[in-house]
Design a protein around this motif. Sequence first.
Motif, PDB file in Angstrom:
ATOM      1  N   PHE A  61     -42.567 -28.907  46.640  1.00 13.48           N
ATOM      2  CA  PHE A  61     -41.687 -29.311  45.556  1.00 13.48           C
ATOM      3  C   PHE A  61     -40.289 -28.721  45.707  1.00 13.48           C
ATOM      4  N   GLU A  62     -39.891 -28.435  46.924  1.00  7.52           N
ATOM      5  CA  GLU A  62     -38.530 -27.991  47.186  1.00  7.52           C
ATOM      6  C   GLU A  62     -37.691 -29.191  47.610  1.00  7.52           C
ATOM      7  N   GLY A  63     -36.424 -29.100  47.357  1.00  8.97           N
ATOM      8  CA  GLY A  63     -35.513 -30.129  47.811  1.00  8.97           C
ATOM      9  C   GLY A  63     -35.529 -31.403  46.989  1.00  8.97           C
ATOM     10  N   ILE A  64     -36.159 -31.388  45.800  1.00 10.87           N
ATOM     11  CA  ILE A  64     -36.146 -32.563  44.937  1.00 10.87           C
ATOM     12  C   ILE A  64     -34.828 -32.565  44.175  1.00 10.87           C
ATOM     13  N   ALA A  65     -34.059 -33.612  44.320  1.00  8.69           N
ATOM     14  CA  ALA A  65     -32.757 -33.685  43.664  1.00  8.69           C
ATOM     15  C   ALA A  65     -32.919 -33.693  42.153  1.00  8.69           C
ATOM     16  N   PHE A  66     -31.879 -33.284  41.458  1.00 10.58           N
ATOM     17  CA  PHE A  66     -31.897 -33.253  40.004  1.00 10.58           C
ATOM     18  C   PHE A  66     -32.231 -34.626  39.430  1.00 10.58           C
ATOM     19  N   ASN A  67     -33.161 -34.640  38.472  1.00  7.37           N
ATOM     20  CA  ASN A  67     -33.614 -35.856  37.791  1.00  7.37           C
ATOM     21  C   ASN A  67     -34.341 -36.813  38.720  1.00  7.37           C
ATOM     22  N   ASN A  68     -34.943 -36.292  39.774  1.00  4.08           N
ATOM     23  CA  ASN A  68     -35.829 -37.067  40.648  1.00  4.08           C
ATOM     24  C   ASN A  68     -37.220 -36.451  40.580  1.00  4.08           C
ATOM     25  N   TYR A  69     -38.243 -37.282  40.792  1.00  2.00           N
ATOM     26  CA  TYR A  69     -39.618 -36.837  40.559  1.00  2.00           C
ATOM     27  C   TYR A  69     -40.534 -37.348  41.659  1.00  2.00           C
ATOM     28  N   GLY A  86     -35.782 -51.643  25.847  1.00  4.26           N
ATOM     29  CA  GLY A  86     -36.693 -52.540  25.145  1.00  4.26           C
ATOM     30  C   GLY A  86     -36.121 -53.938  25.032  1.00  4.26           C
ATOM     31  N   THR A  87     -36.961 -54.930  25.156  1.00 12.30           N
ATOM     32  CA  THR A  87     -36.499 -56.321  25.081  1.00 12.30           C
ATOM     33  C   THR A  87     -35.988 -56.664  23.682  1.00 12.30           C
ATOM     34  N   MET A  88     -36.452 -55.944  22.664  1.00 11.17           N
ATOM     35  CA  MET A  88     -36.033 -56.224  21.294  1.00 11.17           C
ATOM     36  C   MET A  88     -34.886 -55.327  20.847  1.00 11.17           C
ATOM     37  N   THR A  89     -34.874 -54.066  21.309  1.00 11.66           N
ATOM     38  CA  THR A  89     -33.879 -53.106  20.818  1.00 11.66           C
ATOM     39  C   THR A  89     -32.734 -52.856  21.786  1.00 11.66           C
ATOM     40  N   GLY A  90     -32.941 -53.086  23.074  1.00 13.38           N
ATOM     41  CA  GLY A  90     -31.910 -52.779  24.054  1.00 13.38           C
ATOM     42  C   GLY A  90     -31.747 -51.293  24.302  1.00 13.38           C
ATOM     43  N   ARG A  91     -32.686 -50.492  23.836  1.00 11.25           N
ATOM     44  CA  ARG A  91     -32.632 -49.034  24.000  1.00 11.25           C
ATOM     45  C   ARG A  91     -33.886 -48.572  24.732  1.00 11.25           C
ATOM     46  N   THR A  92     -33.860 -47.326  25.212  1.00 11.78           N
ATOM     47  CA  THR A  92     -34.964 -46.852  26.039  1.00 11.78           C
ATOM     48  C   THR A  92     -35.401 -45.455  25.639  1.00 11.78           C
ATOM     49  N   PHE A  93     -36.672 -45.146  25.892  1.00 10.88           N
ATOM     50  CA  PHE A  93     -37.221 -43.800  25.747  1.00 10.88           C
ATOM     51  C   PHE A  93     -37.388 -43.119  27.107  1.00 10.88           C
ATOM     52  N   ASP A  94     -36.989 -43.767  28.185  1.00  7.69           N
ATOM     53  CA  ASP A  94     -37.223 -43.259  29.535  1.00  7.69           C
ATOM     54  C   ASP A  94     -36.335 -42.039  29.804  1.00  7.69           C
ATOM     55  N   ILE A  95     -36.947 -40.882  30.047  1.00 11.75           N
ATOM     56  CA  ILE A  95     -36.195 -39.635  30.192  1.00 11.75           C
ATOM     57  C   ILE A  95     -35.258 -39.658  31.404  1.00 11.75           C
ATOM     58  N   PRO A  96     -35.715 -40.034  32.617  1.00 13.34           N
ATOM     59  CA  PRO A  96     -34.781 -40.046  33.746  1.00 13.34           C
ATOM     60  C   PRO A  96     -33.579 -40.954  33.503  1.00 13.34           C
ATOM     61  N   GLU A  97     -33.793 -42.104  32.888  1.00 11.49           N
ATOM     62  CA  GLU A  97     -32.675 -43.012  32.649  1.00 11.49           C
ATOM     63  C   GLU A  97     -31.719 -42.459  31.593  1.00 11.49           C
ATOM     64  N   ILE A  98     -32.275 -41.846  30.542  1.00  6.21           N
ATOM     65  CA  ILE A  98     -31.419 -41.257  29.510  1.00  6.21           C
ATOM     66  C   ILE A  98     -30.601 -40.108  30.082  1.00  6.21           C
ATOM     67  N   VAL A  99     -31.217 -39.283  30.951  1.00  8.65           N
ATOM     68  CA  VAL A  99     -30.485 -38.168  31.561  1.00  8.65           C
ATOM     69  C   VAL A  99     -29.356 -38.687  32.448  1.00  8.65           C
ATOM     70  N   ASN A 100     -29.623 -39.710  33.239  1.00  9.35           N
ATOM     71  CA  ASN A 100     -28.556 -40.303  34.047  1.00  9.35           C
ATOM     72  C   ASN A 100     -27.450 -40.870  33.171  1.00  9.35           C
TER      73      ASN A 100
END
Length: 547
Positions: free
Chosen positions: A68-76, A212-226
Amino acid sequence: MEDYISVPLVGFPIIASLIIMATVSNLSEEMREKMANPIRWAILLFSLGLLGLTTAMFYNFFGDLNGFEGIAFNNYEFHKRYIWVESLGIYWSVGLDALSFPMVWLTTLLLPITIIATWDEKNGAFYHPLILLMGGALIGVFVALDLFMFYVFWELTLIPMFFLILKWGGEDRKYAAQKFFIYTFTASVVMLLGLVTLYFLQNPLEPLLYSGTMTGRTFDIPEIVNYATIHNSGGNWFLGASMQKIIFAMLMLGFLVKLPAVPFHTWLPDAHVQAPTGGSMLLAGVMLKMGAYGMFRLPIALFPHALEYFQLVLMAIGMVSLVWGSIVCLGQTNLKKMVAYSSVSHMGVICIGIATMQPMGWAAALFMMFAHGIISPHLFAVCGAFKHHYHSMEIGSMRGMAKHSPWLATSMMFAWMASLGLPLLAGFVAELMVLIALWHFLVAEGWSVLWMVGPALVLAVTAAYYLWSMQRTIFEGGDETQPPASMDGQPIPDIANHEKLAMFVLAMLTILFGVMPWIALDMMNDWSVQIFEGLIMPILGNFNGGV
């Protein structure tokens, strides 16, 4: 890539434990007693399988990992995403990085150790499945990469711990269970309001991939952090300065109560004193670390400007927790309550490491989470054995324990020395790194060196309360010693073989990560440097190098 997280690490322990408890609940009392031992063995084998899987992940038997070394920030790594509620942008999303993996491995490590240490716990047909359920919920928190999913598992951890305290606790277990639930649930609701506010303040016109197809918003953590990182750049504040501070404070409140830090700590001593040994081991070993983990995963990654703004407040909370927790320990006569307050003090070390806003400080905080996760279960295993065999928790009720219970006396001495930071043990590495990071921060930022007085005072106070409790319990009593009055003249026992095995394993791991801390520390330092290079340095420009 195959999904090595969703089913084996999260789904299996939760579903298996629920099926076992549902089946046992329909059996007669006599059948439950007969089934208790097979269930114990089954749960132990399940938990060893989880430990084997996570260890194999670290050693690159699965995927393309390198510790688990060398993983860039906000990558999994092992990242998998499945549609859950597409209209709202909710996904079942799991993954591991150098922040979450040590906590996942620690959880899978403590599950079999806790089961072994409390092998003969009463009503084991329900007790051990609850331990497994607790483990699955904890892992769910650490692997969740969706805000909705994160909150679901965050709250799910309350249920097995509540029942462990309520059904297997001490005389005041109802009060302790209710206080634990009210404190942590109320703080979680405030955190939820922050998460929901964060969700609705997203711009639905932004091209978010997992919205979301109805709200246009997301709960996805990596996407929100970006999304937040882009909007934090160029001197801007993501969501605006005032709103960023408000949401940061709401999220941090939920995490500080869980940690817990002063003044939100009062639920912890009651919960620990009343909880059964296994509950205390998982509570101190992993559950408290959810607070620090949540800080790193959400408010720090999303709101670095607010972190800098509240830096002094967080530093003060850490210092007060560190000093207050250790001083209160001096006045305790209950062995378990003393250890509980020592956890408050050690959580202050984590807060200080975070508040330094230094890569070394953050790596030290992460390593303290890990080291305390090994040492504190040992402390509570000793306390549990003391209560189980001597029917008392009062310091000094047993004098001369070294003569009659040499295994328990040796285990107590080792655990106490590890907790006070003896060199070559895991706790010393984390504490030394925090002190170095704090000094470097004070000099670099021009803060008063008087901030070093608190940690220096705590070094002496910690040694005092641990040495005092050992002196009264292990060595005093003369040739005849003084057995507890609660023994009623019965022979004074030593700990059982299964307790010896659990404590021995924890002791060996404490030595291993004290002598060779790089096994876990390298990935933590690498993650700290990555987040500074990817987040803090471009925005705040105060990058000062790694370990």
